[in-house]
Design a protein around this motif. Structure first.
Motif, mmCIF file in Angstrom:
data_model
loop_
_atom_site.group_PDB
_atom_site.id
_atom_site.type_symbol
_atom_site.label_atom_id
_atom_site.label_comp_id
_atom_site.label_asym_id
_atom_site.label_seq_id
_atom_site.Cartn_x
_atom_site.Cartn_y
_atom_site.Cartn_z
ATOM 1 N N PRO A 38 73.256 -101.378 -21.244
ATOM 2 C CA PRO A 38 72.068 -100.752 -21.655
ATOM 3 C C PRO A 38 70.770 -100.649 -20.657
ATOM 4 O O PRO A 38 70.122 -101.777 -20.548
ATOM 5 N N LEU A 39 70.387 -99.490 -20.067
ATOM 6 C CA LEU A 39 69.257 -99.482 -19.250
ATOM 7 C C LEU A 39 68.354 -98.680 -19.845
ATOM 8 O O LEU A 39 67.317 -98.077 -19.166
ATOM 9 N N ASN A 40 68.155 -98.206 -21.216
ATOM 10 C CA ASN A 40 67.363 -97.418 -21.856
ATOM 11 C C ASN A 40 66.036 -97.737 -21.910
ATOM 12 O O ASN A 40 64.885 -97.041 -21.678
ATOM 13 N N GLY A 41 65.694 -98.817 -21.947
ATOM 14 C CA GLY A 41 64.393 -99.549 -21.921
ATOM 15 C C GLY A 41 63.731 -99.511 -20.534
ATOM 16 O O GLY A 41 62.466 -99.211 -20.419
ATOM 17 N N VAL A 42 64.478 -99.708 -19.470
ATOM 18 C CA VAL A 42 64.042 -99.347 -18.050
ATOM 19 C C VAL A 42 63.570 -97.940 -17.882
ATOM 20 O O VAL A 42 62.527 -97.708 -17.330
ATOM 21 N N GLU A 43 64.401 -97.127 -18.389
ATOM 22 C CA GLU A 43 64.178 -95.595 -18.309
ATOM 23 C C GLU A 43 62.811 -95.139 -18.957
ATOM 24 O O GLU A 43 62.000 -94.589 -18.694
ATOM 25 N N GLN A 44 62.606 -95.829 -20.310
ATOM 26 C CA GLN A 44 61.367 -95.471 -20.912
ATOM 27 C C GLN A 44 60.107 -96.099 -20.370
ATOM 28 O O GLN A 44 58.926 -95.631 -20.557
ATOM 29 N N SER A 45 60.176 -97.353 -20.011
ATOM 30 C CA SER A 45 59.021 -97.928 -19.498
ATOM 31 C C SER A 45 58.671 -97.448 -18.141
ATOM 32 O O SER A 45 57.378 -97.604 -18.002
ATOM 33 N N LEU A 46 59.536 -97.046 -17.234
ATOM 34 C CA LEU A 46 59.015 -96.900 -15.764
ATOM 35 C C LEU A 46 58.961 -95.327 -15.845
ATOM 36 O O LEU A 46 58.227 -94.813 -14.923
ATOM 37 N N GLY A 47 59.433 -94.572 -16.841
ATOM 38 C CA GLY A 47 59.302 -92.897 -16.833
ATOM 39 C C GLY A 47 60.257 -92.440 -15.562
ATOM 40 O O GLY A 47 60.105 -91.410 -15.195
ATOM 41 N N LEU A 48 61.184 -93.054 -15.223
ATOM 42 C CA LEU A 48 62.058 -92.778 -14.262
ATOM 43 C C LEU A 48 63.659 -92.647 -14.886
ATOM 44 O O LEU A 48 63.844 -93.302 -15.797
ATOM 45 N N LYS A 49 64.351 -91.778 -14.394
ATOM 46 C CA LYS A 49 65.660 -91.551 -14.749
ATOM 47 C C LYS A 49 66.589 -92.975 -14.312
ATOM 48 O O LYS A 49 66.552 -93.315 -12.999
ATOM 49 N N ALA A 50 67.189 -93.676 -15.188
ATOM 50 C CA ALA A 50 67.726 -95.028 -14.800
ATOM 51 C C ALA A 50 69.489 -94.617 -14.374
ATOM 52 O O ALA A 50 69.899 -93.768 -15.049
ATOM 53 N N PRO A 51 69.878 -95.512 -13.795
ATOM 54 C CA PRO A 51 71.337 -95.335 -13.466
ATOM 55 C C PRO A 51 71.985 -95.705 -14.799
ATOM 56 O O PRO A 51 71.880 -96.338 -15.604
ATOM 57 N N GLU A 52 73.420 -95.100 -14.819
ATOM 58 C CA GLU A 52 74.151 -95.131 -15.947
ATOM 59 C C GLU A 52 75.351 -96.338 -15.277
ATOM 60 O O GLU A 52 75.981 -95.903 -14.274
ATOM 61 N N VAL A 53 75.343 -97.587 -16.117
ATOM 62 C CA VAL A 53 76.358 -98.522 -15.559
ATOM 63 C C VAL A 53 77.167 -98.893 -16.752
ATOM 64 O O VAL A 53 76.739 -98.988 -17.890
ATOM 65 N N ALA A 54 78.494 -98.971 -16.369
ATOM 66 C CA ALA A 54 79.357 -99.227 -17.507
ATOM 67 C C ALA A 54 80.593 -99.881 -16.572
ATOM 68 O O ALA A 54 80.845 -100.068 -15.396
ATOM 69 N N GLY A 55 81.391 -100.784 -17.502
ATOM 70 C CA GLY A 55 82.223 -101.710 -16.847
ATOM 71 C C GLY A 55 83.559 -101.866 -17.538
ATOM 72 O O GLY A 55 83.553 -101.508 -18.866
ATOM 73 N N GLU A 56 84.660 -102.126 -17.036
ATOM 74 C CA GLU A 56 85.786 -102.761 -17.939
ATOM 75 C C GLU A 56 86.398 -103.977 -17.636
ATOM 76 O O GLU A 56 86.266 -104.277 -16.336
ATOM 77 N N LEU A 57 86.658 -105.005 -18.449
ATOM 78 C CA LEU A 57 87.223 -106.058 -18.226
ATOM 79 C C LEU A 57 88.696 -106.146 -18.989
ATOM 80 O O LEU A 57 88.890 -106.172 -20.143
ATOM 81 N N PRO A 58 89.647 -106.043 -18.000
ATOM 82 C CA PRO A 58 91.047 -106.308 -18.405
ATOM 83 C C PRO A 58 91.593 -107.734 -19.055
ATOM 84 O O PRO A 58 90.877 -108.764 -18.923
ATOM 85 N N LEU A 59 92.176 -107.575 -20.117
ATOM 86 C CA LEU A 59 92.719 -108.867 -20.762
ATOM 87 C C LEU A 59 93.961 -109.328 -19.982
ATOM 88 O O LEU A 59 94.752 -108.830 -19.927
ATOM 89 N N PRO A 60 93.855 -110.968 -19.685
ATOM 90 C CA PRO A 60 95.220 -111.274 -19.214
ATOM 91 C C PRO A 60 96.125 -111.495 -20.042
ATOM 92 O O PRO A 60 95.725 -112.122 -21.279
ATOM 93 N N LEU A 61 97.490 -111.143 -19.906
ATOM 94 C CA LEU A 61 98.367 -111.434 -20.777
ATOM 95 C C LEU A 61 99.647 -112.466 -19.997
ATOM 96 O O LEU A 61 100.302 -111.914 -19.137
ATOM 97 N N PRO A 62 99.784 -113.427 -20.818
ATOM 98 C CA PRO A 62 100.757 -114.601 -20.032
ATOM 99 C C PRO A 62 102.143 -113.736 -20.438
ATOM 100 O O PRO A 62 102.424 -113.366 -21.490
#
Length: 171
Positions: A38-62
């Motif tokens: 979440p980067l909504n706070g950066v966007e509101q405090s600086l008044g600039l459009k913030a980047p959108e960042v998301a990730g995926e973490l795979p689950l290891p299966l033995p």
């Protein structure tokens, strides 16, 4: 059987099937865990459009290790310490950031998409053989001596990561 009994039985069976299906779906569908940043706070405090960042973490299966393999002429089985297979994936990322357009007031964007890639591995293993050979009939059934043997089975990693870098117009 009365129609009301049949209707009640059908409703109960439908409810049970829906409950079992809902309980089984998350276990099957959970190959990766999404990680939003979440980067909504950066966007509101600086008044600039913030980047959108998301990730995926795979689950290891033995996986299931391969059992010992018995070979003729050996006292101990091959693969004394078995290699354990693991499957999972490399983490993925999705980054999209706006770039200010110099000529007019619009924005362009720069995006990087690297989805989670499948990963198959085998842990290291060991193969040992004792210094005793097979029983020798010429020595009244006593085993002969030989040089002991030891080997380390190398780990294995297989994956094919991909990424897509894009630049375009729009927010």
């Amino acid at each position: 059987m009365k129609p009301t009994t049949r209707g009640t039985l059908a409703a109960v069976m439908t409810g049970v099937a829906a409950a079992v299906g809902a309980a089984a779906t998350p276990a099957v569908a959970a190959a990766t865990v999404p990680i939003p940043v979440p980067l909504n706070g950066v966007e509101q405090s600086l008044g600039l459009k913030a980047p959108e960042v998301a990730g995926e973490l795979p689950l290891p299966l033995p996986g299931r290790p391969e059992g010992p393999r018995y070979a003729e002429g050996r006292m101990t089985p091959a693969g004394a310490v078995p290699q354990v297979p693991l499957s999972g994936g490399l983490p993925g990322a999705d980054v999209r950031t706006p770039l200010p357009h110099v000529l007019d007031g619009g924005f362009e964007h720069l995006g990087l998409s690297a989805p989670a890639a499948g990963l198959r591995t085998l842990t290291p293993g060991a193969d040992l053989d004792s210094p005793l050979g097979a029983p020798d009939p010429a020595r009244l059934g006593l085993p002969g001596l030989k040089e002991p043997q030891a080997a380390v089975l190398a780990p294995l990693v297989r994956t094919t990561p991909t990424a897509n870098l894009e630049m375009g117009s729009g927010a």
